[in-house]
Design a protein around this motif. Structure first.
Motif, PDB file in Angstrom:
ATOM      1  N   GLU A 192       0.826  -1.205   0.000  1.00 14.09           N
ATOM      2  CA  GLU A 192       0.000   0.000   0.000  1.00 14.09           C
ATOM      3  C   GLU A 192       0.864   1.261   0.000  1.00 14.09           C
ATOM      4  OE1 GLU A 192       0.610  -1.001   4.387  1.00 14.09           O
ATOM      5  OE2 GLU A 192       0.432  -2.023   2.453  1.00 14.09           O
ATOM      6  N   LEU A 221      -0.518   7.616   2.277  1.00 12.16           N
ATOM      7  CA  LEU A 221      -0.846   6.783   1.132  1.00 12.16           C
ATOM      8  C   LEU A 221      -0.807   7.632  -0.129  1.00 12.16           C
ATOM      9  CD1 LEU A 221      -3.855   4.737   2.594  1.00 12.16           C
ATOM     10  CD2 LEU A 221      -1.483   3.993   2.352  1.00 12.16           C
ATOM     11  N   CYS A 222      -0.881   6.973  -1.270  1.00  8.74           N
ATOM     12  CA  CYS A 222      -0.819   7.721  -2.522  1.00  8.74           C
ATOM     13  C   CYS A 222      -2.029   8.629  -2.702  1.00  8.74           C
ATOM     14  CB  CYS A 222      -0.687   6.764  -3.710  1.00  8.74           C
ATOM     15  SG  CYS A 222      -2.083   5.617  -3.896  1.00  8.74           S
ATOM     16  N   GLN A 226      -7.463   4.842  -2.042  1.00 12.30           N
ATOM     17  CA  GLN A 226      -6.537   3.964  -2.752  1.00 12.30           C
ATOM     18  C   GLN A 226      -7.212   2.678  -3.215  1.00 12.30           C
ATOM     19  OE1 GLN A 226      -3.329   1.624  -0.702  1.00 12.30           O
ATOM     20  NE2 GLN A 226      -1.976   3.104  -1.721  1.00 12.30           N
ATOM     21  N   CYS A 246      -2.297   2.586  -8.791  1.00 11.68           N
ATOM     22  CA  CYS A 246      -3.529   2.965  -8.109  1.00 11.68           C
ATOM     23  C   CYS A 246      -4.568   3.341  -9.165  1.00 11.68           C
ATOM     24  CB  CYS A 246      -3.294   4.134  -7.166  1.00 11.68           C
ATOM     25  SG  CYS A 246      -4.800   4.687  -6.316  1.00 11.68           S
TER      26      CYS A 246
END
Length: 633
Positions: A192, A221-222, A226, A246
């Motif tokens: 993740e 997180l991105c 996500q 993602c």
């Protein structure tokens, strides 16, 4: 109820498997839990199973492991349950209390159909929602092996991309990668966080993490929503062909440079994890201790043990204790009791095996677990054989005491408490550590052939061979390679070049005999095992044996233990070893070959055998030394 899968006991306790190891099953990759978490162990603790039926008797091995640096509270060895399935229903065991337990690992799965990528908990939560959405009842047993809820939902809704509703779901596939640390820890790769890694600057070559080029962002997180996908390229076969992306924010990274990473995770600031394949040998090294059962003589009476303990606590020396008990016990027996059971002194592997070696050569056994015959030899004596023994029945007890990751740890290192190289630490098989009262074990019954070489002739050969410059250079190079090895157990294995020469001679003989038993008698080398008895003085022997359930375990192997048959096998083995498909390169190597350069004239065409048949991981072999020895006789 958790889903059951049948596995063999040898996968639970073996040279490649054990507590906290990853085993491959039809239902996926599973990691075996600690011994005291098994339903079997809990049932024994609750009194539901009579532990007496599972106790493995080997007092000699038990006393060895009860040393102060070993397991001072150890009471018994418990046999690993057989895990048999019900013949009428393969999905359930014969007895639910006599099973081991395991968990899915790695816990990250992807779908080959829709490219979805999530951990097991995330997939389970999605599965519950989809099943409830379509009016079904949620049962964990229906999710084993894990299935893709996205594809199931599309199929149920009539929106599957192939336009067919016949297949409602696709089984998920586990990712192949995990992370290990020298401390013995293992964990999932934090996928993740993969889209938030920092890679090495292509211009400066600088990196923020130990010069390895990649760093995880464990804080962010991105994106806030996500949804990861796992793509495998059809054009690239290396790690650059695997991409994590993602679906929502479109951030992505390939796995290029993945195996060069060294990762620090929260709460483990001093530990660097490195990625490995879950099937890699470096992922798991069990610390296994094995023993040949020897019928022990009468022990010291319990009351006398208490007397010795009291005298020892009062500072009385061994001479005083012996004079008080000399009518009942020999001096050596009292001394062994004080050193082994009161002081708890460490017993090296070589001394432990020396007792087995001397027992086979000098004692007679009346115990049903050890039955053997000394074979008269005349012609074989001329070939340098000292003893030939047909072992009609023997019992071998194997106990797993610990495990390591990334690098193996020698038995003597573990029992003596010496630290491993490169911060390698051993993990115990029980959450109780070295204070456990039980250890998992297996006992194997089989048969074999024991061969010892004439020590006098070996001494003469050593003296003569070291006058040959080519031989001396080969021994010196192999000795230096062992000292330059990364493993401390290899560095300290040999006291001298003479010790190494003796070891290579007997070990090479063992391997060419295993090969010959396969060629001449039809025994698969995978069904044979060696137990080496070699030191720097008078122990030069090997036991070749097979256990029940393998080919040749019903009298076939021991039938070769007669002078005529064994003489034919030995001569044929020596002749066959003169030729190799890789010659002249194999025979004439001078710098060493194999892992770490720990072999000379030895490859899979001539000397190497399956690794389960060899105690030394196919190291310290040179068939040319066999010719050198036998040509001097």
């Amino acid at each position: 109820m958790a889903r059951y899968t049948e596995t063999q006991s040898r996968k639970v306790i073996s040279s490649y498997g054990g507590v906290e190891s990853i085993i491959e099953t039809p239902k996926g990759a599973l990691k075996i839990e600690h011994f005291d978490r098994w339903p079997f162990f809990k049932a024994i603790g609750d009194g539901k199973i009579d532990s007496e039926k599972f106790i493995i008797e080997d007092n000699r091995l038990l006393k060895r492991l009860q040393s102060l640096n070993g397991f001072p509270k150890l009471k018994e060895f418990l046999e690993v349950p057989s895990n048999h399935s019900n013949p009428n229903n393969k999905s359930v065991p014969v007895d639910t209390s006599k099973v081991i337990s395991s968990t899915y690992f790695p816990t990250w799965f992807y779908c080959n159909n829709c490219e979805g990528f999530n951990n097991l908990r995330g997939w389970w939560e999605l599965w519950k929602k989809v099943v409830q959405k379509h009016g079904g009842q949620v049962q964990k047993s229906d999710f084993i092996p894990p299935k893709c809820p996205n594809c199931f939902d599309k199929a149920k809704s009539g929106n599957s991309k192939d336009g067919k509703r016949r297949r409602f779901y696709y089984d998920l596939e586990q990712v192949r990668f995990v992370m290990t640390a020298p401390s013995g820890d293992i964990r999932d790769v934090p996928w993740e966080r993969w889209n938030k890694v920092v890679k090495r600057d292509s211009e400066t070559g600088k990196s923020e993490v130990n010069g390895n080029g990649i760093q995880f962002d464990f804080e962010n997180l991105c994106c806030d929503d996500q949804e990861l996908q796992y793509f495998k390229s059809t054009k690239f076969s290396d790690l650059a062909g695997i991409r994590i992306e993602c679906k929502n924010c479109k951030s992505k990274n390939t796995l290029s440079g993945f195996f060069g990473m060294r990762i620090r995770v929260p709460n483990k600031e001093q530990t660097f994890f490195k990625p490995v394949l879950r099937s890699s040998n470096s992922c798991y090294y069990p610390v296994m201790i094995s023993s040949i059962y020897l019928p022990t003589k009468r022990k010291i009476d319990v009351e006398d043990q208490r007397k010795i303990q009291r005298w020892h606590d009062k500072g009385k020396d061994i001479d005083f204790i012996y004079e008080a008990l000399e009518e009942k016990y020999e001096f050596q027996k009292i001394e062994n009791f004080i050193q082994g059971e009161i002081k708890g002194e460490f017993e090296p592997e070589s001394e432990y095996r020396l007792k087995e070696y001397e027992f086979l050569l000098n004692e007679k056994s009346k115990d049903e677990n050890l039955v053997y015959d000394h074979i008269p030899i005349d012609e074989l004596a001329k070939l340098g054989v000292g003893h030939l023994i047909g072992v009609r029945r023997l019992k071998v007890t194997t106990v797993q005491v610990a495990y390591t990751r990334q690098e193996p740890l020698d038995n003597d290192q573990f029992l003596s408490g010496e630290p491993g190289e490169n911060n390698i630490e051993a993990k115990y098989t029980s959450v109780w550590g070295n204070q456990t009262e039980y250890l998992p074990a297996v006992e194997s019954f089989g048969e074999g052939i024991f061969i010892s070489l004439d020590s006098t002739k070996i001494d003469s050969w050593i003296s003569l061979a070291f006058k040959n410059n080519r031989f001396k250079n080969r021994v010196g190079q192999l000795f230096q390679n062992s000292k330059d090895n990364d493993l401390q157990s290899v560095q300290l294995k040999f006291e001298s070049e003479s010790h190494l020469a003796r070891f290579v001679l007997v070990h090479s003989l063992s391997h060419i005999l295993i090969k010959e038993l396969e060629f001449l008698c039809g025994y698969p080398s995978t069904s044979l095992n060696e137990r080496l008895f070699i030191d720097n003085d008078d122990m030069h022997g090997v036991l070749l044996y097979t256990v029940a359930g393998t080919e040749g375990s019903y009298g076939g192997l021991v039938s070769q233990a007669n002078e005529q048959s064994f003489s034919r096998i030995l001569k044929s083995a020596l002749y066959r070893a003169t030729d190799c498909a890789s010659d002249p390169i194999c025979y004439n190597t001078e710098d060493g070959q194999g892992v770490g350069g720990l072999n000379m004239g030895a490859c899979y065409s001539c000397c190497l055998v399956p690794e389960n048949a060899c105690e030394e991981f196919n190291s310290f072999l040179d068939r040319s030394w066999s010719f050198c020895y036998w040509n001097t006789l």
